[in-house]
Design an enzyme around this catalytic site. Structure first.
Site, PDB file in Angstrom:
ATOM      1  N   THR A  17       0.836  -1.210   0.000  1.00 60.00           N
ATOM      2  CA  THR A  17       0.000   0.000   0.000  1.00 60.00           C
ATOM      3  C   THR A  17       0.868   1.256   0.000  1.00 60.00           C
ATOM      4  O   THR A  17       0.572   2.235  -0.697  1.00 60.00           O
ATOM      5  CB  THR A  17      -0.910   0.002   1.260  1.00 60.00           C
ATOM      6  OG1 THR A  17      -1.688  -1.184   1.229  1.00 60.00           O
ATOM      7  CG2 THR A  17      -1.816   1.211   1.306  1.00 60.00           C
ATOM      8  N   CYS A  62     -16.549  -3.266  10.146  1.00 61.24           N
ATOM      9  CA  CYS A  62     -17.072  -1.909  10.387  1.00 61.24           C
ATOM     10  C   CYS A  62     -17.540  -1.268   9.083  1.00 61.24           C
ATOM     11  O   CYS A  62     -16.906  -1.403   8.040  1.00 61.24           O
ATOM     12  CB  CYS A  62     -15.979  -1.045  11.028  1.00 61.24           C
ATOM     13  SG  CYS A  62     -16.460   0.688  11.186  1.00 61.24           S
ATOM     14  N   HIS A  95       2.092   1.822  -3.400  1.00 58.74           N
ATOM     15  CA  HIS A  95       1.064   2.453  -4.251  1.00 58.74           C
ATOM     16  C   HIS A  95       1.025   3.965  -4.007  1.00 58.74           C
ATOM     17  O   HIS A  95       0.904   4.758  -4.945  1.00 58.74           O
ATOM     18  CB  HIS A  95      -0.327   1.880  -3.953  1.00 58.74           C
ATOM     19  CG  HIS A  95      -0.503   0.453  -4.375  1.00 58.74           C
ATOM     20  ND1 HIS A  95      -0.345   0.048  -5.668  1.00 58.74           N
ATOM     21  CD2 HIS A  95      -0.817  -0.657  -3.675  1.00 58.74           C
ATOM     22  CE1 HIS A  95      -0.551  -1.256  -5.753  1.00 58.74           C
ATOM     23  NE2 HIS A  95      -0.829  -1.706  -4.550  1.00 58.74           N
ATOM     24  N   ILE A 147       2.758 -11.612   1.940  1.00 55.93           N
ATOM     25  CA  ILE A 147       1.615 -12.228   2.628  1.00 55.93           C
ATOM     26  C   ILE A 147       1.442 -13.679   2.193  1.00 55.93           C
ATOM     27  O   ILE A 147       1.171 -14.559   3.015  1.00 55.93           O
ATOM     28  CB  ILE A 147       0.340 -11.384   2.410  1.00 55.93           C
ATOM     29  CG1 ILE A 147       0.586  -9.958   2.951  1.00 55.93           C
ATOM     30  CG2 ILE A 147      -0.857 -12.017   3.121  1.00 55.93           C
ATOM     31  CD1 ILE A 147      -0.584  -9.013   2.807  1.00 55.93           C
ATOM     32  N   ASP A 164       3.787 -18.122  -8.353  1.00 55.69           N
ATOM     33  CA  ASP A 164       4.187 -16.718  -8.519  1.00 55.69           C
ATOM     34  C   ASP A 164       4.909 -16.618  -9.848  1.00 55.69           C
ATOM     35  O   ASP A 164       5.295 -17.642 -10.422  1.00 55.69           O
ATOM     36  CB  ASP A 164       5.081 -16.233  -7.353  1.00 55.69           C
ATOM     37  CG  ASP A 164       5.049 -14.708  -7.191  1.00 55.69           C
ATOM     38  OD1 ASP A 164       5.528 -14.003  -8.099  1.00 55.69           O
ATOM     39  OD2 ASP A 164       4.539 -14.225  -6.172  1.00 55.69           O
ATOM     40  N   ILE A 176     -11.624 -11.695   2.283  1.00 51.36           N
ATOM     41  CA  ILE A 176     -10.939 -11.505   3.565  1.00 51.36           C
ATOM     42  C   ILE A 176     -10.416 -10.080   3.607  1.00 51.36           C
ATOM     43  O   ILE A 176      -9.676  -9.654   2.709  1.00 51.36           O
ATOM     44  CB  ILE A 176      -9.736 -12.464   3.719  1.00 51.36           C
ATOM     45  CG1 ILE A 176     -10.151 -13.919   3.467  1.00 51.36           C
ATOM     46  CG2 ILE A 176      -9.069 -12.288   5.077  1.00 51.36           C
ATOM     47  CD1 ILE A 176     -11.019 -14.527   4.519  1.00 51.36           C
TER      48      ILE A 176
END
Ligand code: NAD
Ligand code: ZN
Length: 341
Positions: free
Chosen positions: A40, A107, A43, A175, A195, A285
């Site tokens: 992230t 949430c 990015h 991950i 991969d 997820i």
């Protein structure tokens, strides 16, 4: 204090002098010790279309960290100065249906640390006490700084029963490699990892993959035959965000197979009849369970889970450009930035 700021709406990050964040009565102020760089953050660094849509500038970025509490708001009684902590990166509203029911990972309006509010690539960060995770200090600080992505891997890998099952993991990024280690530890039989980056496949083997392959040159069918598998994979973990990896995965699942989707996919065409005729279960997820995943992650490490081999680079925060170049090169896995000792 010093902080890595997305200051301008273009590629790059700026090491800036900014005020130490203020804390409210329910917040804690944490001195950041170590951070790790997430995809992230890359990015945001690159200022890609997602970042352009999401990030308001100026923003202190970063959300993977470990630090030491230095100050508490007047309502905070269960932590003390000096405690080693990390923090859940999603600040939840606390009032929506899911929050009130204890399903805080669902949430209705979470806000991301280092995405929607100032983050952890700084000498200090302020977070609500409800986000603070008290760390087991027998765990290495570098590993503690990776609890956020490790939590993504643990959340995904614990979603379905894996013991004795054959697992397919698409994407051996940080991950995917962490999920490989978790699946190995919790008793999977075969773990096949795909991969397109040979360095990452090598890391996946180090973390316990039975077999790794580049889907551009090898087929999942051939690997299954080689392993003596006849009916397909029982559990799939999509961790690449690649449409073709998802297509391959859906075609390689056993009837009744279960697929956990973590990788962020672009709009993707799916052969739904594979899902329907084969009775597959697909589950999205997001993030980590608050705070069951944090607990599980700690316990898995206490039981021997070791992700240290995935930490490939370490830099002082002033050398952040080197850290981001390592991430951009595809040669790195987890890159740590040191902020203080
Ligand atoms: P990463 O980008 O480092 O890893 C993705 C890996 O997939 C890379 O090694 C890449 O080479 C590989 N890949 C690309 N095309 C492939 C293909 N066709 N087949 C197999 N592998 C392929 O990302 P990461 O940090 O390990 O995160 C994994 C994914 O999870 C990313 O898509 C990320 O955006 C997403 N993510 C989701 C959540 C969530 O809460 N759902 C949280 C964190 C990250
Ligand atoms: Zn909520």
């Amino acid at each position: 204090m010093k902080a890595l700021v997305k200051k301008e709406q273009k590629e790059g990050l700026w090491l800036e002098e900014v005020p130490v964040p203020k804390i409210g009565i329910n917040d804690v102020l944490i001195q950041v010790l170590k951070t790790s760089i997430c995809g992230t953050d890359v990015h945001i660094y690159k200022w890609d279309p997602w970042a352009q849509q999401t990030i308001r500038t100026p923003m202190v970025i970063g959300h993977e960290f470990v630090g030491r509490i230095v100050e508490m708001g007047s309502n905070v009684h269960d932590f003390k100065a000096g405690d080693i902590v990390s923090a859940e990166g999603h600040v939840v509203c606390g009032r929506c249906r899911n929050c009130l029911a204890g399903r805080r990972h669902l949430c209705h309006s979470p806000r991301g640390i280092g995405v929607n509010r100032d983050g952890a690539f700084a000498e200090y960060i302020s977070v609500p006490v409800t986000n603070v995770w008290y760390c087991d200090t027998s765990i290495d600080l570098e590993v503690l700084s990776c609890f956020d992505p490790l939590g993504n891997a643990v959340h995904t890998a614990l979603t379905y029963r894996v013991i004795g099952e054959d697992v397919l993991i698409t994407g051996a990024g940080p991950i995917g490699c962490m999920a490989t280690a978790v699946a190995r530890q919790i008793g999977a039989r075969f773990i096949v990892v795909t991969d397109i980056n040979p360095d990452r496949l090598a890391l996946a083997r180090k973390m316990g993959a039975t077999k790794t392959l580049d889907p551009r040159s090898e087929s999942l069918d051939a690997v299954q035959r080689e392993l003596g598998m006849k009916e397909g994979f029982d559990v799939g973990m999509e961790m690449s965000g690649s449409p073709s990896a998802l297509t391959d995965m859906l075609a390689s699942m056993a009837h009744g197979g279960k697929v956990a989707l973590l990788g962020l996919l672009p709009p993707t065409q799916v052969d739904w009849n594979l899902v329907i005729f084969n009775g597959l279960t697909l589950k999205g997820i997001y993030g980590r369970l608050m705070y069951e995943t944090w607990y599980n992650t700690t316990m898995l490490i206490q039981c021997g889970l070791d992700i240290a081999p995935l930490i490939t680079h370490r830099f002082d925060y002033t050398d952040y450009e080197k850290g981001f170049s390592a991430m951009l090169s595809g040669k790195a896995c987890k890159v740590i930035l040191n902020w203080a000792t």
